[in-house]
Design a protein around this motif. Structure first.
Motif, PDB file in Angstrom:
ATOM      1  N   LEU A 148      14.885  -7.106  14.896  1.00  0.00           N
ATOM      2  CA  LEU A 148      14.959  -5.960  15.786  1.00  0.00           C
ATOM      3  C   LEU A 148      14.496  -4.694  15.077  1.00  0.00           C
ATOM      4  O   LEU A 148      14.783  -4.488  13.901  1.00  0.00           O
ATOM      5  N   LYS A 149      13.782  -3.835  15.814  1.00  0.00           N
ATOM      6  CA  LYS A 149      13.414  -2.509  15.328  1.00  0.00           C
ATOM      7  C   LYS A 149      14.618  -1.603  15.553  1.00  0.00           C
ATOM      8  O   LYS A 149      15.285  -1.738  16.577  1.00  0.00           O
ATOM      9  N   PRO A 150      14.914  -0.703  14.663  1.00  0.00           N
ATOM     10  CA  PRO A 150      14.287  -0.516  13.361  1.00  0.00           C
ATOM     11  C   PRO A 150      14.742  -1.603  12.400  1.00  0.00           C
ATOM     12  O   PRO A 150      15.835  -2.140  12.531  1.00  0.00           O
ATOM     13  N   PHE A 151      13.908  -1.916  11.453  1.00  0.00           N
ATOM     14  CA  PHE A 151      14.181  -2.992  10.510  1.00  0.00           C
ATOM     15  C   PHE A 151      14.078  -2.471   9.090  1.00  0.00           C
ATOM     16  O   PHE A 151      13.492  -1.428   8.839  1.00  0.00           O
ATOM     17  N   SER A 152      14.624  -3.224   8.191  1.00  0.00           N
ATOM     18  CA  SER A 152      14.477  -2.928   6.771  1.00  0.00           C
ATOM     19  C   SER A 152      13.173  -3.572   6.294  1.00  0.00           C
ATOM     20  O   SER A 152      12.993  -4.784   6.456  1.00  0.00           O
ATOM     21  N   PRO A 153      12.261  -2.791   5.714  1.00  0.00           N
ATOM     22  CA  PRO A 153      11.023  -3.393   5.210  1.00  0.00           C
ATOM     23  C   PRO A 153      11.287  -4.527   4.210  1.00  0.00           C
ATOM     24  O   PRO A 153      10.597  -5.540   4.235  1.00  0.00           O
ATOM     25  N   ASP A 154      12.300  -4.361   3.349  1.00  0.00           N
ATOM     26  CA  ASP A 154      12.613  -5.415   2.380  1.00  0.00           C
ATOM     27  C   ASP A 154      13.036  -6.702   3.087  1.00  0.00           C
ATOM     28  O   ASP A 154      12.638  -7.797   2.687  1.00  0.00           O
ATOM     29  N   GLU A 155      13.857  -6.574   4.124  1.00  0.00           N
ATOM     30  CA  GLU A 155      14.288  -7.757   4.863  1.00  0.00           C
ATOM     31  C   GLU A 155      13.115  -8.409   5.576  1.00  0.00           C
ATOM     32  O   GLU A 155      12.967  -9.635   5.567  1.00  0.00           O
ATOM     33  N   LEU A 156      12.251  -7.609   6.189  1.00  0.00           N
ATOM     34  CA  LEU A 156      11.094  -8.157   6.878  1.00  0.00           C
ATOM     35  C   LEU A 156      10.187  -8.908   5.911  1.00  0.00           C
ATOM     36  O   LEU A 156       9.758 -10.027   6.191  1.00  0.00           O
ATOM     37  N   VAL A 157       9.905  -8.307   4.764  1.00  0.00           N
ATOM     38  CA  VAL A 157       9.054  -8.961   3.763  1.00  0.00           C
ATOM     39  C   VAL A 157       9.685 -10.276   3.320  1.00  0.00           C
ATOM     40  O   VAL A 157       9.001 -11.300   3.217  1.00  0.00           O
ATOM     41  N   ALA A 158      10.985 -10.278   3.088  1.00  0.00           N
ATOM     42  CA  ALA A 158      11.668 -11.507   2.665  1.00  0.00           C
ATOM     43  C   ALA A 158      11.582 -12.585   3.746  1.00  0.00           C
ATOM     44  O   ALA A 158      11.341 -13.753   3.445  1.00  0.00           O
ATOM     45  N   ARG A 159      11.754 -12.197   4.996  1.00  0.00           N
ATOM     46  CA  ARG A 159      11.703 -13.192   6.081  1.00  0.00           C
ATOM     47  C   ARG A 159      10.291 -13.727   6.292  1.00  0.00           C
ATOM     48  O   ARG A 159      10.109 -14.910   6.555  1.00  0.00           O
ATOM     49  N   VAL A 160       9.293 -12.856   6.181  1.00  0.00           N
ATOM     50  CA  VAL A 160       7.901 -13.310   6.313  1.00  0.00           C
ATOM     51  C   VAL A 160       7.549 -14.233   5.157  1.00  0.00           C
ATOM     52  O   VAL A 160       6.938 -15.291   5.361  1.00  0.00           O
TER      53      VAL A 160
END
Length: 167
Positions: A143-155
């Protein structure tokens, strides 16, 4: 407005300036944090960002280019379908709401034609949207807003899972 924080500059220079400023605030004997481990799955990965928001596409481009990925963009469902064919991305990041359709239609096409990971990064917070995304085969739903660190880890995790399944 003005230059209270700093003069306009490119992203890499701003990050370097921020690191230098933070280092000046640390006591002399404080150890500097270890650099983050490189994410091998992201290095050289082709990521397609499908979102109608220019600002959101720019943010995701910046985040993933710093990780070594090549980022391609689409602002509509139609442009996304063309990019999937032309770019052959390693992973697709989808918004649910698009001007000419929705991310669910794009995901349906992805699942019919390819085996690439697809993650929703969206402001569509309804439980029914999340359930629909997973029911149609989304690898993840942020969901937005997201943590860039979390997004990078999930990708990174989605790319590693998919590459492990392909071997």
């Amino acid at each position: 407005q003005g230059y209270f924080i700093g003069r306009p500059t490119d992203l890499h220079a701003a990050i370097d300036s921020g690191k230098a400023a933070m280092a000046s605030l640390r006591p002399e004997d404080a150890p500097s944090p270890a650099p983050p481990e490189p994410r091998r799955a992201l290095s050289g990965a082709r990521i397609l960002v499908v979102d109608d928001s220019t600002a959101h596409r720019l943010l995701l481009r910046s985040v993933f280019e710093l990780e070594g990925a090549a980022v391609h963009e689409a602002s509509t469902a139609a442009a996304a379908l063309h990019a999937i064919k032309d770019v052959e991305p390693d992973l697709v990041l989808l918004d649910v709401r698009l001007p000419d359709g929705n991310g669910f239609d794009v995901l349906e096409h992805i699942r019919r034609t390819t085996n690439i990971p697809a993650l929703f990064v969206t402001a569509a917070t309804a439980v029914s949207d999340r359930v629909a995304g997973f029911d149609q085969g989304a690898d993840d739903y942020l969901l937005k807003p997201f943590s860039p660190d979390e997004l990078v880890a999930r990708v990174d995790a989605a790319l590693r899972r998919r590459s492990g399944a392909d071997q």
